[in-house]
Design a protein around this motif. Sequence first.
Motif, PDB file in Angstrom:
ATOM      1  N   VAL A 227      26.046  -9.856  -7.796  1.00 24.13           N
ATOM      2  CA  VAL A 227      24.604  -9.655  -7.618  1.00 24.13           C
ATOM      3  C   VAL A 227      23.937 -11.007  -7.386  1.00 24.13           C
ATOM      4  N   THR A 228      23.095 -11.092  -6.356  1.00 22.75           N
ATOM      5  CA  THR A 228      22.291 -12.296  -6.135  1.00 22.75           C
ATOM      6  C   THR A 228      20.813 -11.971  -6.338  1.00 22.75           C
ATOM      7  N   PHE A 229      20.037 -13.002  -6.678  1.00 19.57           N
ATOM      8  CA  PHE A 229      18.612 -12.850  -6.989  1.00 19.57           C
ATOM      9  C   PHE A 229      17.815 -13.890  -6.191  1.00 19.57           C
ATOM     10  N   PRO A 230      17.551 -13.660  -4.909  1.00 25.23           N
ATOM     11  CA  PRO A 230      16.787 -14.639  -4.126  1.00 25.23           C
ATOM     12  C   PRO A 230      15.352 -14.764  -4.642  1.00 25.23           C
ATOM     13  N   ASN A 231      14.813 -15.966  -4.543  1.00 24.50           N
ATOM     14  CA  ASN A 231      13.381 -16.157  -4.765  1.00 24.50           C
ATOM     15  C   ASN A 231      12.631 -15.760  -3.498  1.00 24.50           C
ATOM     16  N   SER A 232      11.395 -15.309  -3.673  1.00 23.39           N
ATOM     17  CA  SER A 232      10.587 -14.949  -2.507  1.00 23.39           C
ATOM     18  C   SER A 232       9.119 -15.226  -2.797  1.00 23.39           C
ATOM     19  N   MET A 233       8.339 -15.345  -1.745  1.00 24.88           N
ATOM     20  CA  MET A 233       6.891 -15.484  -1.856  1.00 24.88           C
ATOM     21  C   MET A 233       6.254 -14.414  -0.990  1.00 24.88           C
ATOM     22  N   VAL A 234       5.353 -13.646  -1.578  1.00 25.04           N
ATOM     23  CA  VAL A 234       4.701 -12.548  -0.859  1.00 25.04           C
ATOM     24  C   VAL A 234       3.197 -12.776  -0.849  1.00 25.04           C
ATOM     25  N   ASP A 235       2.543 -12.329   0.206  1.00 27.65           N
ATOM     26  CA  ASP A 235       1.092 -12.540   0.300  1.00 27.65           C
ATOM     27  C   ASP A 235       0.474 -11.515   1.243  1.00 27.65           C
ATOM     28  N   ARG A 236      -0.415 -10.722   0.716  1.00 26.16           N
ATOM     29  CA  ARG A 236      -1.302  -9.854   1.507  1.00 26.16           C
ATOM     30  C   ARG A 236      -2.309  -9.227   0.556  1.00 26.16           C
ATOM     31  N   ILE A 237      -3.584  -9.474   0.754  1.00 18.92           N
ATOM     32  CA  ILE A 237      -4.609  -8.895  -0.117  1.00 18.92           C
ATOM     33  C   ILE A 237      -4.674  -7.400   0.149  1.00 18.92           C
ATOM     34  N   THR A 238      -4.452  -6.632  -0.914  1.00 16.09           N
ATOM     35  CA  THR A 238      -4.392  -5.167  -0.811  1.00 16.09           C
ATOM     36  C   THR A 238      -5.196  -4.554  -1.953  1.00 16.09           C
ATOM     37  N   PRO A 239      -6.411  -4.089  -1.701  1.00 14.71           N
ATOM     38  CA  PRO A 239      -7.220  -3.511  -2.776  1.00 14.71           C
ATOM     39  C   PRO A 239      -6.634  -2.193  -3.291  1.00 14.71           C
ATOM     40  N   ALA A 240      -7.068  -1.806  -4.481  1.00 17.49           N
ATOM     41  CA  ALA A 240      -6.789  -0.450  -4.954  1.00 17.49           C
ATOM     42  C   ALA A 240      -7.541   0.530  -4.064  1.00 17.49           C
ATOM     43  N   THR A 241      -7.006   1.732  -3.904  1.00 20.43           N
ATOM     44  CA  THR A 241      -7.640   2.748  -3.064  1.00 20.43           C
ATOM     45  C   THR A 241      -8.350   3.763  -3.962  1.00 20.43           C
ATOM     46  N   THR A 242      -9.660   3.775  -3.919  1.00 15.12           N
ATOM     47  CA  THR A 242     -10.453   4.691  -4.732  1.00 15.12           C
ATOM     48  C   THR A 242     -10.613   6.034  -4.014  1.00 15.12           C
ATOM     49  N   PRO A 243     -11.043   7.082  -4.713  1.00 18.91           N
ATOM     50  CA  PRO A 243     -11.319   8.357  -4.023  1.00 18.91           C
ATOM     51  C   PRO A 243     -12.322   8.195  -2.885  1.00 18.91           C
ATOM     52  N   GLU A 244     -13.300   7.303  -3.070  1.00 18.78           N
ATOM     53  CA  GLU A 244     -14.274   7.062  -1.997  1.00 18.78           C
ATOM     54  C   GLU A 244     -13.600   6.397  -0.795  1.00 18.78           C
ATOM     55  N   ASP A 245     -12.641   5.512  -1.069  1.00 18.33           N
ATOM     56  CA  ASP A 245     -11.902   4.873   0.015  1.00 18.33           C
ATOM     57  C   ASP A 245     -11.094   5.888   0.811  1.00 18.33           C
ATOM     58  N   ILE A 246     -10.496   6.846   0.115  1.00 17.22           N
ATOM     59  CA  ILE A 246      -9.709   7.871   0.810  1.00 17.22           C
ATOM     60  C   ILE A 246     -10.586   8.627   1.803  1.00 17.22           C
ATOM     61  N   LYS A 247     -11.777   9.028   1.366  1.00 20.92           N
ATOM     62  CA  LYS A 247     -12.700   9.736   2.262  1.00 20.92           C
ATOM     63  C   LYS A 247     -13.107   8.839   3.428  1.00 20.92           C
ATOM     64  N   ARG A 248     -13.419   7.576   3.114  1.00 20.75           N
ATOM     65  CA  ARG A 248     -13.866   6.629   4.150  1.00 20.75           C
ATOM     66  C   ARG A 248     -12.772   6.385   5.185  1.00 20.75           C
ATOM     67  N   LEU A 249     -11.555   6.145   4.719  1.00 24.82           N
ATOM     68  CA  LEU A 249     -10.459   5.837   5.636  1.00 24.82           C
ATOM     69  C   LEU A 249     -10.103   7.045   6.504  1.00 24.82           C
ATOM     70  N   ASN A 250     -10.085   8.228   5.886  1.00 25.09           N
ATOM     71  CA  ASN A 250      -9.761   9.422   6.669  1.00 25.09           C
ATOM     72  C   ASN A 250     -10.830   9.706   7.725  1.00 25.09           C
ATOM     73  N   LYS A 251     -12.087   9.490   7.360  1.00 20.98           N
ATOM     74  CA  LYS A 251     -13.166   9.684   8.341  1.00 20.98           C
ATOM     75  C   LYS A 251     -13.061   8.657   9.457  1.00 20.98           C
ATOM     76  N   LEU A 252     -12.784   7.409   9.084  1.00 19.14           N
ATOM     77  CA  LEU A 252     -12.678   6.326  10.060  1.00 19.14           C
ATOM     78  C   LEU A 252     -11.512   6.544  11.009  1.00 19.14           C
ATOM     79  N   ASN A 253     -10.389   7.054  10.463  1.00 21.60           N
ATOM     80  CA  ASN A 253      -9.153   7.138  11.248  1.00 21.60           C
ATOM     81  C   ASN A 253      -8.887   8.521  11.819  1.00 21.60           C
ATOM     82  N   GLY A 254      -9.718   9.498  11.457  1.00 26.83           N
ATOM     83  CA  GLY A 254      -9.480  10.858  11.936  1.00 26.83           C
ATOM     84  C   GLY A 254      -8.225  11.464  11.354  1.00 26.83           C
ATOM     85  N   THR A 255      -7.942  11.149  10.079  1.00 21.45           N
ATOM     86  CA  THR A 255      -6.719  11.617   9.419  1.00 21.45           C
ATOM     87  C   THR A 255      -7.067  12.410   8.165  1.00 21.45           C
TER      88      THR A 255
END
Length: 478
Positions: free
Chosen positions: A210-238
């Motif tokens: 077993v190997t354990f590489p080090n890594s660095m990750v980066d991307r700002i990703t907010p939590a998705t609220t119920p209001e966000d779900i409605k907003r994103l689906n309306k915006l994307n037609g999904t």
Amino acid sequence: MNMISCHYDANDVRTGILHIGVGNFHRAHQQFYTHLLLNEKDQHAWGICGVCLLPSDEKVVNRLRAQNLQYTLTVCGRNGTNEVHTIHSLRELIWGVEDPDAVVRKIADSSIKVISLTITEGGYNLDKETGEFLLHDEKIQFDLENPASPTTVFGFIAEGLRWRKVKNGGPVTILSCDNLQHNGDTAKRAFTTFIEAQDKDLAAWVKDNVTFPNSMVDRITPATTPEDIKRLNKLNGTQDKVPVYCEDFAQWVIEDRFIAGRPAWERVGVEFTDDVSSFENMKLSLLNASHTLLSYPSFLIGYRKVDQAMEDKDLVQFIRNFMDIDSTPFVPVPENTDLEKYKETLIERFANHSVSDQVSRLCFDGISKFPVYIIPNLDKMIKGLKDLTRPAFLIASYRHYLKYKTDDNGNTFEVAEPWMTSSDELLIDSDNPNDFLKLSAFKGIDLRASEQFVELYIQFVDVIKDHGITPVLKSIIK
């Protein structure tokens, strides 16, 4: 808005990666890179089997299953233009609470070549002062004594590797994708300590397989609220039950130490290197530390969205001073990196109105974040006799946030600190502000030993209580 289509048949994809912790960040980052890579015909052995281990994961598991494990990822551009990807790289999903044996079988499956993790900074069960794995934790003790009935990530991986060894399933890589400095070394220390205590024969096998590489990750990703779900689906037609949205910046740097082969992620922008130290130091010391610096003062002022806080010129200057004066002297610059441009980009990323991240997300779990993002450089600042104004103000703000749970506008709130101990609660309740400096978040450093720090901190504690955050903030802007 641009709808981006994939160019592969998901039914042709086989799973070669098992990922534990199918949260928003994973679905915006590792899944995204893998989804892009699967457009390459020779990479179809690298689909992902997701694993969730917590009872609280039931909702996301059921919703993903209801849509055949597909979901939309909206990438929010700083220029106001969004891209929408329908992600198909998640090919299997196992909920350990429902079927723990399936998790073990999948870890043991020879087709799995990489086991990746996003289990949060606090999920590695390490003492904040010594960095040692906490073997005496109640849940750990249960898993050590009941190997066939695991409940923790350590128990599940140990049992899966035990069966992998028995079945001659071959070597495997364990890849941490959490925001920890030297996260691969941290994962190795945690898992090998657990396995050594449970099964010495397995520990010997792990050492060679077993190997354990080090890594660095980066991307700002907010939590998705119920209001966000409605907003994103309306915006994307999904009609997506579990959409994710994130910024348009992404980075992933990994040590190229994969014992059983790996995806060709470099084709889609991942950087492989012999040493990620300078990348992770830069990111933790600038992005993550600045997020923590911004979090409690801006929340106490009354801001609830990061982009709104970034319209406050005093907060922007506060962050920029912290980056330039407090952090930069301790940041080794990675090769081919323009540090000034990196810092300018961070300010742009924080201010991205399309993302509009939650300040509460930045405030979450300070107990785990301070030891990783703030304390290492603060220790160097104290030893180097540097100006301690900004970190003292931050820690005074953190105390006020935890103790009074009321912002400057009189709005009350609840704090979310999953790793807070009963001893921490007593230190927060104490009317002596010096007691707060013994909080578990600050283990490994005696802040009380720095006369300069204590003097500034006590001053800020008193003025914040009497006059609020804003006057104090204005007084320390240079």
